[in-house]
Write an enzyme that holds these catalytic residues in place. Sequence first.
Site, PDB file in Angstrom:
ATOM      1  N   GLY A  59       0.931  -1.150   0.136  1.00  0.00           N
ATOM      2  CA  GLY A  59       0.021  -0.014   0.093  1.00  0.00           C
ATOM      3  C   GLY A  59       0.968   1.371  -0.125  1.00  0.00           C
ATOM      4  O   GLY A  59       0.553   2.087  -0.669  1.00  0.00           O
TER       5      GLY A  59
ATOM      6  N   CYS B  88       3.574   1.042  12.929  1.00  0.00           N
ATOM      7  CA  CYS B  88       4.924   2.095  12.904  1.00  0.00           C
ATOM      8  C   CYS B  88       5.029   2.918  13.681  1.00  0.00           C
ATOM      9  O   CYS B  88       6.079   3.064  14.344  1.00  0.00           O
ATOM     10  CB  CYS B  88       4.825   2.288  11.424  1.00  0.00           C
ATOM     11  SG  CYS B  88       3.294   2.548  10.372  1.00  0.00           S
TER      12      CYS B  88
ATOM     13  N   GLN C  70      -7.580   0.568   4.270  1.00  0.00           N
ATOM     14  CA  GLN C  70      -8.112  -0.045   5.376  1.00  0.00           C
ATOM     15  C   GLN C  70      -9.645  -0.135   5.134  1.00  0.00           C
ATOM     16  O   GLN C  70     -10.473  -0.991   6.001  1.00  0.00           O
ATOM     17  CB  GLN C  70      -8.409   0.899   6.679  1.00  0.00           C
ATOM     18  CG  GLN C  70      -7.040   1.190   7.496  1.00  0.00           C
ATOM     19  CD  GLN C  70      -6.726  -0.135   8.394  1.00  0.00           C
ATOM     20  OE1 GLN C  70      -7.444  -0.901   8.637  1.00  0.00           O
ATOM     21  NE2 GLN C  70      -5.583  -0.446   8.549  1.00  0.00           N
TER      22      GLN C  70
ATOM     23  N   SER D  51      -4.048  -2.619  -0.340  1.00  0.00           N
ATOM     24  CA  SER D  51      -2.952  -3.638   0.294  1.00  0.00           C
ATOM     25  C   SER D  51      -3.448  -4.831   0.657  1.00  0.00           C
ATOM     26  O   SER D  51      -4.253  -4.914   1.509  1.00  0.00           O
ATOM     27  CB  SER D  51      -2.139  -2.826   1.463  1.00  0.00           C
ATOM     28  OG  SER D  51      -1.178  -3.693   1.931  1.00  0.00           O
TER      29      SER D  51
ATOM     30  N   ASN E 135      -6.762   4.215   9.944  1.00  0.00           N
ATOM     31  CA  ASN E 135      -6.172   2.967  10.294  1.00  0.00           C
ATOM     32  C   ASN E 135      -6.037   2.953  11.961  1.00  0.00           C
ATOM     33  O   ASN E 135      -5.813   2.126  12.496  1.00  0.00           O
ATOM     34  CB  ASN E 135      -4.916   2.901   9.852  1.00  0.00           C
ATOM     35  CG  ASN E 135      -3.882   4.163   9.842  1.00  0.00           C
ATOM     36  OD1 ASN E 135      -4.117   5.251   9.278  1.00  0.00           O
ATOM     37  ND2 ASN E 135      -3.075   3.941  10.423  1.00  0.00           N
TER      38      ASN E 135
ATOM     39  N   HIS F 202      -2.603  -7.357   2.561  1.00  0.00           N
ATOM     40  CA  HIS F 202      -2.422  -8.055   3.973  1.00  0.00           C
ATOM     41  C   HIS F 202      -3.391  -7.387   4.796  1.00  0.00           C
ATOM     42  O   HIS F 202      -3.423  -7.699   6.087  1.00  0.00           O
ATOM     43  CB  HIS F 202      -1.010  -7.774   4.243  1.00  0.00           C
ATOM     44  CG  HIS F 202      -0.474  -6.495   4.786  1.00  0.00           C
ATOM     45  ND1 HIS F 202      -0.313  -6.288   6.130  1.00  0.00           N
ATOM     46  CD2 HIS F 202       0.051  -5.566   4.258  1.00  0.00           C
ATOM     47  CE1 HIS F 202       0.018  -4.913   6.059  1.00  0.00           C
ATOM     48  NE2 HIS F 202       0.540  -4.704   4.975  1.00  0.00           N
TER      49      HIS F 202
ATOM     50  N   THR G 120      10.214  -7.678 -11.992  1.00  0.00           N
ATOM     51  CA  THR G 120       9.304  -8.847 -12.190  1.00  0.00           C
ATOM     52  C   THR G 120       8.105  -9.067 -11.246  1.00  0.00           C
ATOM     53  O   THR G 120       8.322  -8.916 -10.061  1.00  0.00           O
ATOM     54  CB  THR G 120      10.081 -10.131 -12.274  1.00  0.00           C
ATOM     55  OG1 THR G 120      11.261  -9.858 -13.296  1.00  0.00           O
ATOM     56  CG2 THR G 120       9.490 -11.388 -12.584  1.00  0.00           C
TER      57      THR G 120
END
Length: 395
Positions: free
Chosen positions: A70, A323, A177, A197, A149, A199, A235
């Site tokens: 993300g 974070c 989110q 994102s 978030n 995950h 890739t």
Amino acid sequence: MEIYADNAATTKICPAALSEMTRVSAEVYGNPSSPHTAGQNAARTLWDARERVARLIGASPREITFTSCGTEADNQAILSAVNADKTKKHIVSTRIEHHAVLRPLEALARNGYEITPVGVGRDGTVDPADVARAIRPDTALVSVMFANNEIGTVQNIAEIGERCREAGVLFHTDAVQAVGHLPIDVGAMNVDFLTASAHKFHGPRGAGFLYARSGTALSSLLLGGGQERGRRAGTENLPAIAGMAAALEQSCAHMTENAERMTALRDRIIDGILSSVPHSILNGARDCRLPNNVSVAVEDAGAEAMILLLDGMGIAVSSGAACAAGAGEPSHVLQSVGLPPELVRCVLRITPGEELTEPQADRIIASVAAAAARLRELSPGWNAKIRGEQPFIIQ
Ligand SMILES: *Cc1c(COP(=O)(O)O)cnc(C)c1O
């Protein structure tokens, strides 16, 4: 059994995504850019994932660019918007964005751009009229997150998008989110860029995507090969991309029932904590809120100690952004909603997964109450307050 209630940080991978990743890793080994049969099989798997992701957000496949996360998609959307017209040096955003948006905007500010950060109310929502008022003739981009978030508040993206459309300004939303949890239709929402994102919706780490409306040019962050039609060199992480498509399909298939159930459990946890823990408050609006987000400030119960106590009771929660919590910085989001500093350090973010049961929700409530009582017993401040020597912060 452990209760994992930190889904805003990352989610557990779903079986459909895991089996798709295993299959693609083992069987689809070619490079999608190779002309031979193995390569073309890989190219077909990549296109198939693109079609599935696009369909689930109301886009067309060519509007989807796969990224590594993300953060990358947020960075690329912002860079692309400023590169689209270099004479425009003004950006409108909000005070509650994720660092993946804030940091690139700060970097632009150091390079001659002017950023207008629109504030939020006490309830953590952005007024679309404030966004509209901030737009100027030299505005290159408006960037407003879909769902926060930390405090889970959901913005009126469709209306903000409409104001941007009227003003002829590009509009980006960080929907990391929201995707997989709330319905997304890029057409109805009037967005030009949208980021997601994997995950955060039970897909793997290491995959995300950027939706860019057809006709908007994208600048590549990486210089190299011509993958993703020149928009993202390197890739492709095919197993993760295929896993992301499978996870999004699963999330969207069960979205309505999950949202209903999670909203009821969320409200049960909110009411349970507010009624059983004296001097606790909810952060952010109760409505306009992600179905699984509980953010509470518990006066005189420091979040760091609360997290460790709850972990000892088998419950994983956090204090806010993963974070920022690691860096020990006070949350800019909680400051922006006007929470006093002594409460900012007492905020718990509880974001359970769809597997949560009602007895588990009650266990969360009882554990938070027990942990808070234990910390308060040891707190000289709290003891002075209950003897009436000092006013409580929360009236
Ligand atoms: C997690 C998150 C991101 C960053 O996504 P990554 O895939 O971890 O880089 C960006 N914005 C929001 C709102 C998030 O919650």
